[in-house]
Write an enzyme that holds these catalytic residues in place. Structure first.
Site, PDB file in Angstrom:
ATOM      1  N   ARG A  47     -19.315  29.738 -10.016  1.00  0.00           N
ATOM      2  CA  ARG A  47     -18.847  30.333  -8.772  1.00  0.00           C
ATOM      3  C   ARG A  47     -17.604  31.183  -8.960  1.00  0.00           C
ATOM      4  O   ARG A  47     -17.113  31.773  -8.011  1.00  0.00           O
ATOM      5  CB  ARG A  47     -18.519  29.213  -7.814  1.00  0.00           C
ATOM      6  CG  ARG A  47     -19.464  29.207  -6.597  1.00  0.00           C
ATOM      7  CD  ARG A  47     -18.866  28.314  -5.652  1.00  0.00           C
ATOM      8  NE  ARG A  47     -19.345  28.089  -4.361  1.00  0.00           N
ATOM      9  CZ  ARG A  47     -20.326  27.316  -3.988  1.00  0.00           C
ATOM     10  NH1 ARG A  47     -21.116  26.772  -4.865  1.00  0.00           N
ATOM     11  NH2 ARG A  47     -20.534  27.089  -2.724  1.00  0.00           N
TER      12      ARG A  47
ATOM     13  N   LYS B  21     -30.236  29.395  -1.607  1.00  0.00           N
ATOM     14  CA  LYS B  21     -30.289  28.945  -3.010  1.00  0.00           C
ATOM     15  C   LYS B  21     -30.967  27.581  -3.125  1.00  0.00           C
ATOM     16  O   LYS B  21     -31.808  27.377  -3.988  1.00  0.00           O
ATOM     17  CB  LYS B  21     -28.874  28.839  -3.617  1.00  0.00           C
ATOM     18  CG  LYS B  21     -28.111  30.149  -3.625  1.00  0.00           C
ATOM     19  CD  LYS B  21     -26.762  30.007  -4.330  1.00  0.00           C
ATOM     20  CE  LYS B  21     -25.775  29.091  -3.613  1.00  0.00           C
ATOM     21  NZ  LYS B  21     -25.301  29.613  -2.317  1.00  0.00           N
TER      22      LYS B  21
ATOM     23  N   ARG C 124     -27.977  25.146  10.802  1.00  0.00           N
ATOM     24  CA  ARG C 124     -28.477  24.309   9.709  1.00  0.00           C
ATOM     25  C   ARG C 124     -28.099  22.845   9.935  1.00  0.00           C
ATOM     26  O   ARG C 124     -27.010  22.534  10.397  1.00  0.00           O
ATOM     27  CB  ARG C 124     -27.883  24.803   8.388  1.00  0.00           C
ATOM     28  CG  ARG C 124     -28.350  24.031   7.189  1.00  0.00           C
ATOM     29  CD  ARG C 124     -28.326  24.901   5.966  1.00  0.00           C
ATOM     30  NE  ARG C 124     -27.057  24.815   5.262  1.00  0.00           N
ATOM     31  CZ  ARG C 124     -26.840  25.389   4.080  1.00  0.00           C
ATOM     32  NH1 ARG C 124     -27.779  26.113   3.491  1.00  0.00           N
ATOM     33  NH2 ARG C 124     -25.675  25.270   3.486  1.00  0.00           N
TER      34      ARG C 124
ATOM     35  N   ARG D 259     -23.050  19.534   8.471  1.00  0.00           N
ATOM     36  CA  ARG D 259     -22.035  19.276   7.444  1.00  0.00           C
ATOM     37  C   ARG D 259     -20.635  19.575   7.975  1.00  0.00           C
ATOM     38  O   ARG D 259     -20.456  20.466   8.785  1.00  0.00           O
ATOM     39  CB  ARG D 259     -22.318  20.139   6.210  1.00  0.00           C
ATOM     40  CG  ARG D 259     -23.280  19.499   5.250  1.00  0.00           C
ATOM     41  CD  ARG D 259     -23.818  20.446   4.210  1.00  0.00           C
ATOM     42  NE  ARG D 259     -22.847  21.409   3.698  1.00  0.00           N
ATOM     43  CZ  ARG D 259     -23.140  22.334   2.777  1.00  0.00           C
ATOM     44  NH1 ARG D 259     -24.355  22.397   2.272  1.00  0.00           N
ATOM     45  NH2 ARG D 259     -22.232  23.172   2.360  1.00  0.00           N
TER      46      ARG D 259
ATOM     47  N   ARG E 287     -15.713  30.033   4.006  1.00  0.00           N
ATOM     48  CA  ARG E 287     -16.602  29.975   2.834  1.00  0.00           C
ATOM     49  C   ARG E 287     -17.156  31.350   2.486  1.00  0.00           C
ATOM     50  O   ARG E 287     -17.297  31.694   1.322  1.00  0.00           O
ATOM     51  CB  ARG E 287     -17.754  29.003   3.088  1.00  0.00           C
ATOM     52  CG  ARG E 287     -17.380  27.565   2.769  1.00  0.00           C
ATOM     53  CD  ARG E 287     -18.291  26.587   3.467  1.00  0.00           C
ATOM     54  NE  ARG E 287     -19.653  26.629   2.977  1.00  0.00           N
ATOM     55  CZ  ARG E 287     -20.728  26.319   3.712  1.00  0.00           C
ATOM     56  NH1 ARG E 287     -20.582  25.969   4.971  1.00  0.00           N
ATOM     57  NH2 ARG E 287     -21.921  26.358   3.194  1.00  0.00           N
TER      58      ARG E 287
HETATM   59  P1  ADP Z   1     -22.716  26.608  -0.021  1.00  0.00           P
HETATM   60  O1  ADP Z   1     -23.306  27.420  -1.142  1.00  0.00           O
HETATM   61  O2  ADP Z   1     -23.636  26.429   1.115  1.00  0.00           O
HETATM   62  O3  ADP Z   1     -21.323  27.008   0.351  1.00  0.00           O
HETATM   63  P2  ADP Z   1     -22.476  24.222  -1.691  1.00  0.00           P
HETATM   64  O4  ADP Z   1     -23.228  23.044  -1.259  1.00  0.00           O
HETATM   65  O5  ADP Z   1     -22.924  24.975  -2.901  1.00  0.00           O
HETATM   66  O6  ADP Z   1     -22.432  25.135  -0.406  1.00  0.00           O
HETATM   67  O7  ADP Z   1     -20.933  23.853  -1.912  1.00  0.00           O
HETATM   68  C1  ADP Z   1     -20.167  23.189  -0.937  1.00  0.00           C
HETATM   69  C2  ADP Z   1     -18.698  23.169  -1.351  1.00  0.00           C
HETATM   70  O8  ADP Z   1     -18.554  22.484  -2.601  1.00  0.00           O
HETATM   71  C3  ADP Z   1     -18.079  24.532  -1.599  1.00  0.00           C
HETATM   72  O9  ADP Z   1     -17.607  25.118  -0.410  1.00  0.00           O
HETATM   73  C4  ADP Z   1     -16.943  24.184  -2.573  1.00  0.00           C
HETATM   74  O10 ADP Z   1     -15.855  23.595  -1.902  1.00  0.00           O
HETATM   75  C5  ADP Z   1     -17.563  23.097  -3.425  1.00  0.00           C
HETATM   76  N1  ADP Z   1     -18.221  23.644  -4.640  1.00  0.00           N
HETATM   77  C6  ADP Z   1     -19.551  23.590  -4.933  1.00  0.00           C
HETATM   78  N2  ADP Z   1     -19.815  24.172  -6.122  1.00  0.00           N
HETATM   79  C7  ADP Z   1     -18.609  24.595  -6.606  1.00  0.00           C
HETATM   80  C8  ADP Z   1     -18.196  25.279  -7.794  1.00  0.00           C
HETATM   81  N3  ADP Z   1     -19.085  25.662  -8.726  1.00  0.00           N
HETATM   82  N4  ADP Z   1     -16.873  25.561  -7.930  1.00  0.00           N
HETATM   83  C9  ADP Z   1     -15.974  25.194  -7.011  1.00  0.00           C
HETATM   84  N5  ADP Z   1     -16.287  24.550  -5.872  1.00  0.00           N
HETATM   85  C10 ADP Z   1     -17.589  24.252  -5.655  1.00  0.00           C
END
Ligand code: ADP
Ligand code: ZN
Length: 222
Positions: free
Chosen positions: A88, A13, A127, A162, A173
């Protein structure tokens, strides 16, 4: 363009969003980047979000909705935006619908990046991310290494793995994604707003999105 990017962690993404912003000046809005910035700066938001993120859990909807209601009203969103990591959950999607209606903004569509689980696991464990919050360039030890080991090519800051990219957090996740976020594909499909893409290559994804939006490769083929 005004798009939602859906897809499991590691589906690409962020990479696709960065490629698309270069086309028309839309901004990438990554809730993950916003939250990591808040954790690093030690803000109230960061303190509340930190433990959820480390565990690979979602941050509560009300925190995210507060951030997004504000973010979508920033002037830079006028040229369009790519939502990366939001919504999400179904409640987040419903709240987003309400926010956009209030602002009089219409989305083009939601894109679902479909990538096999083996590819995702391999991408996430290899990554690396630039630790500078203003940069956050993404590398991969196999397919996109830094020129100098451990140092960002763009800004010279250390490149790190990370906290949520340990094997345990990654598997959590992916489970969280399947349970809470995967249903959003059906949610947008039912509204006739979903573009499903087999997303093994980011170039293919970007080209598919461009053709759906009617953006050609030059002025005469648009
Ligand atoms: P990825 O898509 O690689 O899991 P992100 O960088 O989008 O990682 O998100 C990292 C973390 O941030 C998620 O695992 C969650 O804990 C939190 N997070 C990000 N966006 C949201 C969201 N829209 N709602 C709830 N938690 C979120
Ligand atoms: Zn950097």
């Amino acid at each position: 363009m005004r798009l939602i990017l859906l897809g499991a962690p590691g589906a690409g993404k962020g990479t696709v969003a960065k490629m698309l912003t270069a086309l028309d000046g839309s901004v990438q809005i990554s809730t993950g980047d916003i939250l990591r910035g808040a954790v690093k700066d030690g803000t109230e938001l960061g303190k509340k979000a930190d433990a959820y993120m480390k565990a690979g859990d979602l941050v509560p909807d009300d925190l995210i909705l507060g951030i997004m209601a504000e973010r979508l009203q920033q002037p830079d969103c006028a040229n369009g935006f790519l939502l990366d990591g939001f919504p999400r959950t179904i409640p987040q999607a419903e709240a987003l619908g309400g926010m956009l209606d209030k602002l009089g903004i219409k989305l083009d569509f939601a894109v679902n990046l479909d990538v096999p689980r083996e590819v995702i696991l391999d991408r996430l464990t290899t990554r690396r991310t630039c630790s500078n919050p203003a940069c956050q360039e993404i590398y991969n030890v196999k397919s996109k290494p830094t020129k100098k080991e451990g140092v960002c090519d763009k800004c010279g800051s250390p490149v790190i793995q990370r906290d949520d990219e340990t094997e345990e957090a990654i598997s959590k996740r992916l489970d969280t994604y399947n349970e809470k976020t995967a249903p959003l594909a059906d949610y947008y499909r039912k509204k006739g707003m979903l573009l499903d893409i087999n997303a093994t290559s980011s170039d293919t994804v970007v080209n598919t999105i461009k053709s759906k939006l009617g953006i050609g490769c030059c002025g005469s083929c648009a």
